[in-house]
Design a protein around this motif. Structure first.
Motif, PDB file in Angstrom:
ATOM      1  N   LEU A 187       0.812  -1.214   0.000  1.00 22.96           N
ATOM      2  CA  LEU A 187       0.000   0.000   0.000  1.00 22.96           C
ATOM      3  C   LEU A 187       0.850   1.271   0.000  1.00 22.96           C
ATOM      4  CD1 LEU A 187      -2.786  -1.008   2.572  1.00 22.96           C
ATOM      5  CD2 LEU A 187      -2.952  -0.940   0.071  1.00 22.96           C
ATOM      6  N   GLY A 188       2.171   1.098  -0.041  1.00 22.77           N
ATOM      7  CA  GLY A 188       3.050   2.260  -0.070  1.00 22.77           C
ATOM      8  C   GLY A 188       3.297   2.883   1.280  1.00 22.77           C
ATOM      9  N   ARG A 189       3.006   2.153   2.350  1.00 28.41           N
ATOM     10  CA  ARG A 189       3.238   2.654   3.706  1.00 28.41           C
ATOM     11  C   ARG A 189       4.059   1.639   4.507  1.00 28.41           C
ATOM     12  NH1 ARG A 189      -1.568   4.663   7.165  1.00 28.41           N
ATOM     13  NH2 ARG A 189       0.243   5.320   8.395  1.00 28.41           N
ATOM     14  N   PRO A 190       5.305   1.409   4.106  1.00 33.50           N
ATOM     15  CA  PRO A 190       6.142   0.467   4.850  1.00 33.50           C
ATOM     16  C   PRO A 190       6.217   0.852   6.323  1.00 33.50           C
ATOM     17  CG  PRO A 190       7.215   1.131   2.815  1.00 33.50           C
ATOM     18  CD  PRO A 190       6.023   2.014   2.978  1.00 33.50           C
ATOM     19  N   VAL A 191       6.290  -0.142   7.175  1.00 32.63           N
ATOM     20  CA  VAL A 191       6.311   0.097   8.615  1.00 32.63           C
ATOM     21  C   VAL A 191       7.401   1.096   9.002  1.00 32.63           C
ATOM     22  CG1 VAL A 191       6.776  -0.982  10.847  1.00 32.63           C
ATOM     23  CG2 VAL A 191       5.298  -2.135   9.189  1.00 32.63           C
TER      24      VAL A 191
END
Length: 263
Positions: free
Chosen positions: A154-158
């Motif tokens: 989703l393009g939101r790496p941790v």
């Protein structure tokens, strides 16, 4: 700011400028972009040690519940409680105080979702508690692997959220920092996936449990020690992979002077 270990690469301006003799200056050094130079100045990539390393490891507090509680149902419940308290209170308060750039954090959301589901299943199917306990490692590692993979997809790496907290959203979008966040997500996805498969095939094997613990523990140690050290010593090589992207990033952010302030 706080030491966020491998989550960040500080883009700060150097305290002084060092001029290299012409005969020692390589073409690669001469061609380096300003933002890459600033990344390499002084102690830009933080490698925590001692107490700071322990504090960073405690970011994974919900997992420690399984070391302290033998009953799997209670362990799931405690882990869910810790995750809920962290996400709905601690992180939320820090976000409202302006100490966090985003809320909720992907890692908090992963823990809350995974442990929430497993807690519900453990309490509903009490008659199958032995089976639930037998495959608890498989369920947990599968959930974490999916969480890291989906957040990356989703393009939101941790990792990116922790970077943004320290240097701001704009600087966290620097190609070198995006590279770090992406590689870290892939590493954790692989580690948790491998642990899930091993624990599913050999759920009762002591050596399988040991291998799973080594895999996950190795990923954590790599994230907090080895990988930051590697990036710190190979910033130029990594930046060379994103030459065009770095030029474009600098053109989009001419107002940044790389020390956390506006020029």
């Amino acid at each position: 700011g706080e030491d966020y270990g491998p989550w960040i690469v500080l883009l700060s301006s150097p305290s002084k400028t060092t001029t290299m003799p012409p005969n020692e200056e390589t073409l690669l050094t001469a061609a380096r972009r300003p933002s890459v130079v600033m990344i390499q100045q002084e102690e830009q990539i933080q490698v925590p040690a001692g107490f700071n390393l322990l504090r960073k490891m405690m970011e994974w507090a919900p997992l420690w519940c399984f070391l302290l509680i033998d009953n799997v149902t209670y362990a799931y419940t405690a882990a869910f409680g810790v995750a809920a308290f962290d996400m709905l209170f601690l992180s939320f308060v820090q976000y409202k105080m302006g100490k966090l750039q985003e809320w909720p954090k992907p890692l908090d959301a992963i823990f809350l979702s995974v442990f929430g589901l497993l807690t519900i299943l453990a309490w509903i199917y009490q008659e199958n508690v032995e089976t639930i306990e037998l495959y608890s490692g498989t369920a947990l590692n599968t959930g974490l692997a999916l969480g890291f993979f989906i957040s990356w997809l989703l393009g939101r790496p941790v990792v990116s959220g922790y970077q943004a907290d320290e240097v701001g959203v704009e600087k966290a979008s620097h190609p070198v920092m995006v590279h770090m966040a992406s590689r870290m997500s892939v590493m954790f996805t692989i580690a948790f996936s491998a642990a899930a498969v091993i624990s599913a095939i050999w759920p009762e094997s002591d050596w399988a449990i040991l291998i799973c613990n080594i895999a996950v523990g190795g990923a954590l140690l790599t994230a907090y020690k080895f990988y930051p050290s590697y990036v710190k010593n190979h910033t130029e090589e990594i930046a060379a992979l994103y030459e065009d992207e770095i030029v474009e990033w600098e053109a989009k952010h001419p107002e940044l002077n790389f020390d956390g302030e506006l020029a």
